[in-house]
Design an enzyme around this catalytic site. Sequence first.
Site, PDB file in Angstrom:
ATOM      1  N   GLY A  98      38.670  59.342   9.031  1.00 16.00           N
ATOM      2  CA  GLY A  98      38.792  59.306   7.451  1.00 16.00           C
ATOM      3  C   GLY A  98      39.665  59.963   6.883  1.00 16.00           C
ATOM      4  O   GLY A  98      40.586  59.511   5.989  1.00 16.00           O
ATOM      5  N   ASP A 114      42.363  61.147  19.161  1.00 16.54           N
ATOM      6  CA  ASP A 114      42.821  61.246  17.863  1.00 16.54           C
ATOM      7  C   ASP A 114      42.072  62.115  17.070  1.00 16.54           C
ATOM      8  O   ASP A 114      40.878  62.166  16.812  1.00 16.54           O
ATOM      9  CB  ASP A 114      42.494  59.682  17.509  1.00 16.54           C
ATOM     10  CG  ASP A 114      43.154  59.475  15.934  1.00 16.54           C
ATOM     11  OD1 ASP A 114      44.046  60.112  15.307  1.00 16.54           O
ATOM     12  OD2 ASP A 114      42.850  58.363  15.446  1.00 16.54           O
ATOM     13  N   MET A 168      41.608  52.183   6.715  1.00 16.95           N
ATOM     14  CA  MET A 168      40.325  52.541   6.404  1.00 16.95           C
ATOM     15  C   MET A 168      39.904  51.591   5.236  1.00 16.95           C
ATOM     16  O   MET A 168      40.574  51.407   4.216  1.00 16.95           O
ATOM     17  CB  MET A 168      40.652  54.144   6.054  1.00 16.95           C
ATOM     18  CG  MET A 168      41.080  54.773   7.103  1.00 16.95           C
ATOM     19  SD  MET A 168      41.040  56.561   6.277  1.00 16.95           S
ATOM     20  CE  MET A 168      41.784  57.407   7.798  1.00 16.95           C
ATOM     21  N   GLY A 221      43.493  62.616   7.753  1.00 19.02           N
ATOM     22  CA  GLY A 221      44.557  63.388   8.495  1.00 19.02           C
ATOM     23  C   GLY A 221      44.292  64.899   8.296  1.00 19.02           C
ATOM     24  O   GLY A 221      43.463  65.506   7.349  1.00 19.02           O
ATOM     25  N   GLY A 222      44.684  65.711   9.293  1.00 21.96           N
ATOM     26  CA  GLY A 222      44.908  67.051   8.817  1.00 21.96           C
ATOM     27  C   GLY A 222      43.444  67.924   9.248  1.00 21.96           C
ATOM     28  O   GLY A 222      43.439  69.103   8.650  1.00 21.96           O
ATOM     29  N   MET A 232      37.677  59.859  19.196  1.00 25.56           N
ATOM     30  CA  MET A 232      37.945  60.584  18.102  1.00 25.56           C
ATOM     31  C   MET A 232      37.526  62.066  18.148  1.00 25.56           C
ATOM     32  O   MET A 232      36.651  62.414  18.392  1.00 25.56           O
ATOM     33  CB  MET A 232      37.005  60.034  16.948  1.00 25.56           C
ATOM     34  CG  MET A 232      37.466  58.827  16.210  1.00 25.56           C
ATOM     35  SD  MET A 232      39.147  58.612  15.764  1.00 25.56           S
ATOM     36  CE  MET A 232      39.298  59.923  14.551  1.00 25.56           C
ATOM     37  N   SER A 276      50.852  59.127  13.930  1.00 27.47           N
ATOM     38  CA  SER A 276      50.117  58.566  12.976  1.00 27.47           C
ATOM     39  C   SER A 276      50.598  58.332  11.484  1.00 27.47           C
ATOM     40  O   SER A 276      51.000  59.175  11.056  1.00 27.47           O
ATOM     41  CB  SER A 276      48.797  59.096  12.767  1.00 27.47           C
ATOM     42  OG  SER A 276      47.809  58.613  11.675  1.00 27.47           O
ATOM     43  N   GLY A 289      49.214  63.057  13.666  1.00 28.77           N
ATOM     44  CA  GLY A 289      49.578  62.625  12.154  1.00 28.77           C
ATOM     45  C   GLY A 289      50.204  64.128  11.569  1.00 28.77           C
ATOM     46  O   GLY A 289      51.413  64.238  11.722  1.00 28.77           O
ATOM     47  N   HIS A 340      44.361  51.217  14.608  1.00 25.55           N
ATOM     48  CA  HIS A 340      43.045  51.650  14.406  1.00 25.55           C
ATOM     49  C   HIS A 340      42.466  51.242  13.200  1.00 25.55           C
ATOM     50  O   HIS A 340      42.310  51.968  12.329  1.00 25.55           O
ATOM     51  CB  HIS A 340      43.257  53.404  14.757  1.00 25.55           C
ATOM     52  CG  HIS A 340      41.893  54.023  14.806  1.00 25.55           C
ATOM     53  ND1 HIS A 340      41.925  55.303  14.372  1.00 25.55           N
ATOM     54  CD2 HIS A 340      40.512  53.661  14.837  1.00 25.55           C
ATOM     55  CE1 HIS A 340      40.522  55.797  14.577  1.00 25.55           C
ATOM     56  NE2 HIS A 340      39.747  54.853  14.622  1.00 25.55           N
ATOM     57  N   ASP A 376      46.395  53.658  10.819  1.00 30.14           N
ATOM     58  CA  ASP A 376      44.937  53.608  10.484  1.00 30.14           C
ATOM     59  C   ASP A 376      44.675  52.967   9.377  1.00 30.14           C
ATOM     60  O   ASP A 376      45.091  53.148   8.234  1.00 30.14           O
ATOM     61  CB  ASP A 376      44.834  55.247  10.064  1.00 30.14           C
ATOM     62  CG  ASP A 376      44.775  56.202  11.447  1.00 30.14           C
ATOM     63  OD1 ASP A 376      44.320  55.967  12.281  1.00 30.14           O
ATOM     64  OD2 ASP A 376      45.635  57.289  11.254  1.00 30.14           O
ATOM     65  N   MET A 379      39.109  51.414  10.908  1.00 28.77           N
ATOM     66  CA  MET A 379      38.013  52.287  10.596  1.00 28.77           C
ATOM     67  C   MET A 379      37.263  51.200   9.540  1.00 28.77           C
ATOM     68  O   MET A 379      37.417  51.678   8.326  1.00 28.77           O
ATOM     69  CB  MET A 379      38.372  53.429  10.157  1.00 28.77           C
ATOM     70  CG  MET A 379      38.751  54.365  11.303  1.00 28.77           C
ATOM     71  SD  MET A 379      39.585  55.668  10.913  1.00 28.77           S
ATOM     72  CE  MET A 379      41.331  55.072  11.019  1.00 28.77           C
ATOM     73  N   HIS A 413      50.880  54.807  15.497  1.00 29.68           N
ATOM     74  CA  HIS A 413      49.282  54.705  15.255  1.00 29.68           C
ATOM     75  C   HIS A 413      49.336  54.262  13.876  1.00 29.68           C
ATOM     76  O   HIS A 413      49.842  55.147  12.919  1.00 29.68           O
ATOM     77  CB  HIS A 413      48.640  55.845  15.734  1.00 29.68           C
ATOM     78  CG  HIS A 413      47.259  55.991  15.545  1.00 29.68           C
ATOM     79  ND1 HIS A 413      46.661  55.520  16.587  1.00 29.68           N
ATOM     80  CD2 HIS A 413      46.250  56.553  14.749  1.00 29.68           C
ATOM     81  CE1 HIS A 413      45.247  55.621  16.217  1.00 29.68           C
ATOM     82  NE2 HIS A 413      45.210  56.007  15.039  1.00 29.68           N
TER      83      HIS A 413
HETATM   84  C1  DX5 Z   1      41.689  59.909  11.024  1.00 26.72           C
HETATM   85  C2  DX5 Z   1      42.714  58.933  11.863  1.00 26.72           C
HETATM   86  C3  DX5 Z   1      43.766  59.777  12.507  1.00 26.72           C
HETATM   87  C4  DX5 Z   1      44.691  60.731  11.699  1.00 26.72           C
HETATM   88  C5  DX5 Z   1      44.993  61.799  12.697  1.00 26.72           C
HETATM   89  O1  DX5 Z   1      40.610  59.235  10.715  1.00 26.72           O
HETATM   90  O2  DX5 Z   1      42.224  58.134  12.834  1.00 26.72           O
HETATM   91  O3  DX5 Z   1      44.499  58.729  13.239  1.00 26.72           O
HETATM   92  O4  DX5 Z   1      45.794  60.163  11.068  1.00 26.72           O
HETATM   93  O5  DX5 Z   1      45.578  62.604  11.819  1.00 26.72           O
HETATM   94  P1  DX5 Z   1      45.850  64.253  12.379  1.00 26.72           P
HETATM   95  O6  DX5 Z   1      46.676  64.284  13.757  1.00 26.72           O
HETATM   96  O7  DX5 Z   1      46.562  64.989  11.192  1.00 26.72           O
HETATM   97  O8  DX5 Z   1      44.429  64.887  12.743  1.00 26.72           O
HETATM   98 ZN    ZN Z   2      43.575  57.120  14.145  1.00 25.68          ZN
END
Ligand code: DX5
Ligand code: ZN
Length: 215
Positions: A141, A174, A36, A143-144, A136, A7, A196, A65, A34, A67, A32
Amino acid sequence: MPIVSPSVLSADFANLQRDVEMINQSQADWFHVDVMDGVFVPNISFGLPVVKAIKKHATKPLDVHLMIVEPDKYINAFRDAGADLLTVHLEACTHLHRTLQAIKAAGMKAGVAINPHTPVQLLEDVINDLDLVLVMSVNPGFGGQSFIERTYSKLRYLREIIAENNASCLVEVDGGVSAGNAGLLVKAGADALVAGNFVFAHPSPEEAIIQLKNV
Ligand code: DX5
Ligand code: ZN
């Protein structure tokens, strides 16, 4: 071996080309990406110009992706920016079937993402129209975040729905994916893993990708 889709949300945006080249050189399969909008999810990431910039350097498919609310408005724009696979959220689409047809008519592969609270049964009537289901495993929204354990049973249930309908879509997970849970996710039915934080916070992102490939 699972498909691995690092990601870009966790990349260093001030060194985006460097991080894109790292993924190009690695064993990863996809990028990937993202997107948003601050409405569908409580965060804003980046939009079309950044997707275009990634595409300029990427040598692997862009797994985008969305969102965002009203994704139908932007299908052609994301195709033009370089998306190969376009995933919309079930929760953001009033006429999901129509949206999927529009993505395919625009020349992309079509995916549907479901939030942690959304039952996989809701996918049954579109399962044969899909190239990908994105499950999901965190609330979208950020990462981490930490992985939601219920995802395993959702994956198993989704696999049953796919088998019963003779569907051929891929299943992607994800959120909170790491070498610690990747093996169990593949066993539960995941074909593709998004990661990510696990990749980009690792001292060697390439090594983190190898670990995910070899679960
Ligand atoms: C969250 C995103 C993910 C995110 C995953 O809303 O859709 O793709 O980047 O990040 P990690 O792997 O850090 O959870
Ligand atoms: Zn994603």
